[in-house]
Design a protein around this motif. Structure first.
Motif, mmCIF file in Angstrom:
data_model
loop_
_atom_site.group_PDB
_atom_site.id
_atom_site.type_symbol
_atom_site.label_atom_id
_atom_site.label_comp_id
_atom_site.label_asym_id
_atom_site.label_seq_id
_atom_site.Cartn_x
_atom_site.Cartn_y
_atom_site.Cartn_z
ATOM 1 N N ARG A 1 0.840 -1.202 0.000
ATOM 2 C CA ARG A 1 0.000 0.000 0.000
ATOM 3 C C ARG A 1 0.879 1.258 0.000
ATOM 4 O O ARG A 1 0.615 2.222 -0.686
ATOM 5 C CB ARG A 1 -0.902 -0.051 1.243
ATOM 6 N N TYR A 2 1.921 1.233 0.836
ATOM 7 C CA TYR A 2 2.853 2.351 0.920
ATOM 8 C C TYR A 2 4.180 1.928 0.285
ATOM 9 O O TYR A 2 5.232 1.985 0.918
ATOM 10 C CB TYR A 2 3.081 2.760 2.377
ATOM 11 N N ARG A 3 4.118 1.495 -0.955
ATOM 12 C CA ARG A 3 5.316 0.933 -1.572
ATOM 13 C C ARG A 3 6.455 1.945 -1.594
ATOM 14 O O ARG A 3 7.621 1.594 -1.466
ATOM 15 C CB ARG A 3 4.987 0.456 -2.989
ATOM 16 N N TYR A 4 6.116 3.251 -1.743
ATOM 17 C CA TYR A 4 7.180 4.279 -1.804
ATOM 18 C C TYR A 4 7.958 4.352 -0.498
ATOM 19 O O TYR A 4 9.126 4.723 -0.490
ATOM 20 C CB TYR A 4 6.605 5.657 -2.177
ATOM 21 N N LEU B 1 10.034 0.903 -0.364
ATOM 22 C CA LEU B 1 11.205 0.910 -1.256
ATOM 23 C C LEU B 1 12.353 1.751 -0.698
ATOM 24 O O LEU B 1 13.481 1.640 -1.146
ATOM 25 C CB LEU B 1 10.815 1.415 -2.654
ATOM 26 N N ARG B 2 12.049 2.611 0.273
ATOM 27 C CA ARG B 2 13.138 3.383 0.893
ATOM 28 C C ARG B 2 14.001 2.513 1.795
ATOM 29 O O ARG B 2 15.110 2.892 2.143
ATOM 30 C CB ARG B 2 12.568 4.525 1.743
ATOM 31 N N MET C 1 15.545 -2.992 0.269
ATOM 32 C CA MET C 1 14.817 -2.890 -0.991
ATOM 33 C C MET C 1 15.628 -2.080 -2.009
ATOM 34 O O MET C 1 15.636 -2.377 -3.198
ATOM 35 C CB MET C 1 13.443 -2.245 -0.769
ATOM 36 N N GLN C 2 16.301 -1.051 -1.529
ATOM 37 C CA GLN C 2 17.188 -0.289 -2.418
ATOM 38 C C GLN C 2 18.228 -1.223 -3.032
ATOM 39 O O GLN C 2 18.500 -1.165 -4.232
ATOM 40 C CB GLN C 2 17.888 0.831 -1.629
ATOM 41 N N PHE D 1 6.677 -2.715 -8.404
ATOM 42 C CA PHE D 1 5.273 -2.462 -8.104
ATOM 43 C C PHE D 1 4.456 -3.712 -8.436
ATOM 44 O O PHE D 1 3.807 -3.772 -9.475
ATOM 45 C CB PHE D 1 4.780 -1.234 -8.871
ATOM 46 N N MET E 1 -1.380 -0.045 -3.983
ATOM 47 C CA MET E 1 -0.942 1.350 -3.988
ATOM 48 C C MET E 1 -1.828 2.203 -4.900
ATOM 49 O O MET E 1 -2.354 3.223 -4.488
ATOM 50 C CB MET E 1 0.521 1.469 -4.422
ATOM 51 N N THR E 2 -1.999 1.760 -6.142
ATOM 52 C CA THR E 2 -2.774 2.564 -7.101
ATOM 53 C C THR E 2 -4.246 2.195 -7.120
ATOM 54 O O THR E 2 -5.037 2.877 -7.768
ATOM 55 C CB THR E 2 -2.244 2.349 -8.527
#
Lengths: 587, 587
Positions: free
Chosen positions: B127-130, B133-134, B138-139, B556, B566-567
């Motif tokens: 849901r809060y993938r952004y 990804l931080r 994941m980076q 994603f 997320m979208t």
């Protein structure tokens, strides 16, 4: 592999060696007893000789070979006899004397010959694309396209950009064109959209702390296809965090410099010149001027605002524009030539095209009597006309005046042979308007897209909701020879500003949340300042390959009816499939 | 750029320099008057110190910083005081004394902390993938994915492969799964399909004289999503002309050797071992055996065919199989442990699991009385059981016997700690059956796809339409540690053979022309012999990153319901859009 060499690589240093080649039977020449056949593959062609002295069976096989048969040839590399070398091809110094031939596959007679210089219709080329792609010129294009993509990826990789794949099955992106929709079987009544660009995802990636993203991305637009649009196309997609315009320009210029040098050997000078949108409009009448020639436009609205020529005066009164161009050296244009140009500007909706001949230090014209000599001299001076030149003038509503004069400028550029086809003139166009007025729907909309940031000097206007047409954005286009090749902007990264933009273009809170909620959410959790750009690969490839149409640089393109003549896609599907998807065709 | 350095690069050599960093506020520690904040970006984290002695304003700003604020820090690089260095991070020797702070963006309190070791649900991560990804882990994954793609492209480029983009809007491909369909607005009532793979196009490219093609290709399958499938996935797609299996193997092995070495530092030995499908089945009960441990299966059908144990005898009579595995050292298994294993094989449909304990040079079992001592000794010898071992046996229909024993073998491998998680065991599985019988539809279908070529020794069977289950194909899978990572075949390139295959699997001339007409046409005009393979990038990435799920290596991904949290794609669309497309939702 079945071969020892490709058909494009044998030369003098292989003379005497026994080699194996695989390829397609091309041109054939019979000279007395000798049969010469060009065997062709994706790398080139090699001449193969069938000599009856090498054995009757071999010679007979050679006789039986027909165009496009797939063969494997074993034989000895020989120097071609004195005077028969072919300097035009890489293997032109040698030939292969066939000692063994295997027919790997036969071929029916192809519908057209596999040569560069063909007069076959595009319809037929697309229908038999596998034959069309065998043509050496098409092989070169797609090997070059591969190289260009490789160069771009190397460039970005060296600069620490990360290529991230964004989804194809996703949600509508707001680029103004229609989306292709994909019904979901698992979620009946719901649809994915194919992305018009990875815009929202690349911004999400910035919020995800990928500060240098690129992707060679497939994009989709369901447009009424113009001459040179495709339902799916490819772009070099770039986004960076913690940057200003300068960083985007510098990265883009480095990319272009590398591509042009290594793909086609052209040295570009960087940085590229820049022009503000407003200046581009007043100097060239359009936002993607071709700088390979001058012929700049001159606005003479103020000069003629009180002249006696009613048409001009009325235009000025109605806030229209009077625009002139000096057609250098065209003073001698015949009546017929001038009429042609008048018809040309009428195509843009202009009501007429005035002309003033410059001779003996003054201007003469059929309508000359309506102007004072002061006005005439001012027009002449503003247009920088010398004796022997001709000044053309359109007076009309701003858009018509600009469009028609931009068109006229291009036409004159061609007619007067001012364009060096080998030259590449790059130009950044900046400071585009943030909004445009949609006359049909009587509302303001984003000129670029609603995520474009505002020029810092104009933010007050936005906050007050004033002079929306005057508000500039932080967007930019890269133009080459009059074609837009790239487009981008510094984006909004703050929720408040984004919400204000949505409000200004009439997107309510609920609609914004439904369409772009995830981006607005991302902005709430620390989005960095960011910006980016995207370049149209297909358009770039036409420049590199010297093609007219992007259909020539896409392996399997669609026609203007969005149809693939090779596969017959789109096509009818089973009722069963539609049932599973929970949709039906509307009768 | 707004920064001079990333947050992952400052070290001793920058001590004394004034730098600018941009990033997100991470962990924070207050020590008396000093505030320590980790500023994080995609490259790492740097400790920033706010000292009241540097100015009260700065210190106050430091106090106001909250997690995930985006900041720009200007300050001097200092060596950390004795005893406070942090060896765990690359910048652990230094810290930056803040002299100026700009808050580039604020952040609401994030729903979870941005750290590797998180217990947040996958639902929330998607849901809060952004934010997800931080996280540094994941980076690393997506920077590694970029690197793996770059390595693959470099590899193929060096070997003269050409990357060609094949269409996404195309026609149904015959891979056995459901197609995603895209309604065409311009051609009402017609649909594109998203490709399940570029199979037909890559074969067309071979007929187009591109003899070495590759593509990192997006593929789409509308499947009922199993644990680890995605509606869209990525494959390394490869095809070559004028080759045999050996060329495909050599190219694939070179690719794997390079990827494993440069992505994760693992040296692979090539060539990889090979096993024929039939041998894989008899030795491991499956076509993708995990070779990190032995525990090979043994067929004892013939040994027990006349035994007095009715269950075994009936299975043999009904052409089933009796399969044994020697569970080394498990002679001491308790009743409870054995019951667990019995329940386990029942999960595969097996009716039971016999067990024989090996002790004092003989076998003992509850059912021992039904076997002659000769039979028992023969079972013991075939299974290579030593004292202290336990032999488990399933007798059932072939498929059930193989499936359950393959499952049991894997389970024992884990239970007995026979698997070295750091090892990578590669295996080519070859000579798959060409056809399989579809019990539901009572017809033969292709095991792989209908373009797979026939084993030359079995072509007579095909021509006579005999023993279809015995006909082998020229297909191959690449298996790593029990997972299929690649699959391919030498293809058919002749119309006649292709037509015979279609006929055999019940695809009539008309249907063949409609579905694959363009490939059959291409075969008529000189298609070369060719073959290829495709590797699942997402699966490969889970091996490289040490992840369980492919959702962790896709930026994603969608959930098992093919939904993006997320979208919120897929979603409902406007009635107007459906009208334009000429479709309606079935109520």
């Amino acid at each position: 592999m079945l071969r020892t060499h490709t058909c494009g690589e044998l030369g003098e240093k292989e003379i005497g060696r026994t080699v194996k080649l695989c390829g397609w039977v091309g041109a054939r020449r019979d000279h007395g007893n000798l049969i010469f056949i060009d065997v062709r593959d994706g790398y080139g062609a090699t001449q193969v000789v069938f000599d009856p002295q090498s054995g009757r069976d071999i010679h007979k096989l050679g006789e039986s070979l027909r165009p496009e048969f797939v063969v494997k040839i074993e034989g000895k590399v020989k120097k071609r006899p004195e005077g028969t070398a072919n300097a035009k091809i890489a293997t032109g110094l040698i030939e292969v004397a066939a000692e063994r031939v295997d027919i790997l596959n036969k071929s029916a007679t192809p519908p057209f010959e596999i040569i560069d210089d063909t007069s076959v219709t595009e319809e037929s080329r697309l229908r038999y694309r596998y034959l069309d792609l065998r043509r050496p010129c098409m092989q070169r294009i797609f090997r070059l396209r591969h190289k260009v993509c490789k160069l771009a990826r190397d460039y970005f990789d060296e600069r620490n950009f990360v290529e991230v794949e964004t989804p194809i099955l996703t949600k509508s992106t707001p680029e103004g064109a229609r989306d292709y929709l994909v019904p979901s079987r698992v979620n009946p009544g719901m649809f994915y959209a194919l992305p018009q660009s990875p815009q929202l995802f690349k911004q999400i990636l910035m919020a995800s702390s990928f500060d240098r993203y690129f992707q060679i991305a497939k994009c989709f637009r369901d447009e009424d296809l113009r001459t040179d649009r495709q339902p799916e196309f490819t772009q070099f997609d770039i986004e960076m965090s913690f940057v200003t315009e300068e960083d985007i320009f510098e990265s883009s210029e480095g990319l272009m410099k590398k591509l042009f040098k290594e793909a086609i050997g052209v040295d570009l000078k960087v940085p590229f010149p820049r022009i503000k949108y407003a200046d581009a409009m007043s100097r060239f009448g359009c936002d993607k001027p071709d700088l390979r020639f001058a012929l700049e436009l001159v606005e003479i609205t103020e000069i003629v605002e009180e002249c006696k020529f009613k048409i001009f005066r009325d235009v000025v009164k109605n806030k229209g524009k009077v625009i002139a161009v000096n057609a250098t050296g065209c003073g001698g244009y015949s009546r017929g030539q001038i009429v042609e140009l008048i018809e040309f500007v009428k195509g843009y909706g202009a009501k007429g095209l005035a002309n003033f001949k410059s001779e003996n230090g003054a201007l003469t014209s059929q309508i000359g009597k309506f102007f004072t000599s002061g006005e005439l001299l001012a027009i002449r001076a503003a247009s920088r006309a010398a004796d022997g030149d001709m000044i053309f003038i359109v007076a009309d509503k701003q858009k018509v005046a600009y469009d028609s004069m931009a068109g006229l400028r291009k036409l004159l550029g061609k007619q007067l042979n001012l364009i060096d086809e080998k030259e590449f003139k790059f130009l950044w166009v900046t400071d585009f308007p943030l909004f445009k007025y949609n006359e049909e729907e009587k509302r303001w909309e984003s000129e670029h897209h609603p995520f474009t940031s505002v020029h810092p000097d104009d933010i007050k206007l936005l906050e007050r909701g004033e002079s929306l047409d005057k508000i500039r954005s932080r967007s930019y286009d890269l133009v080459i020879n009059g074609a837009e090749i790239g487009s981008g902007s510094i984006r909004i990264h703050e929720s408040k500003l984004q919400e204000l933009i949505f409000k200004t273009i009439g997107i309510g809170e609920e609609e914004a949340a439904m369409r772009f909620g995830f981006l607005l959410d991302a902005f709430k959790y620390g989005a960095p300042p960011h910006g980016g750009i995207a370049f149209g690969l297909d358009r770039l490839m036409t420049l590199f390959a010297g093609c007219e149409s992007i259909r020539d640089v896409i392996a399997f393109p669609k026609t203007q009816k969005a149809f693939c003549p090779m596969t017959n896609a789109p096509s009818i599907v089973d009722e069963r499939q539609l049932n599973e998807l929970g949709i039906r065709i509307k009768k």
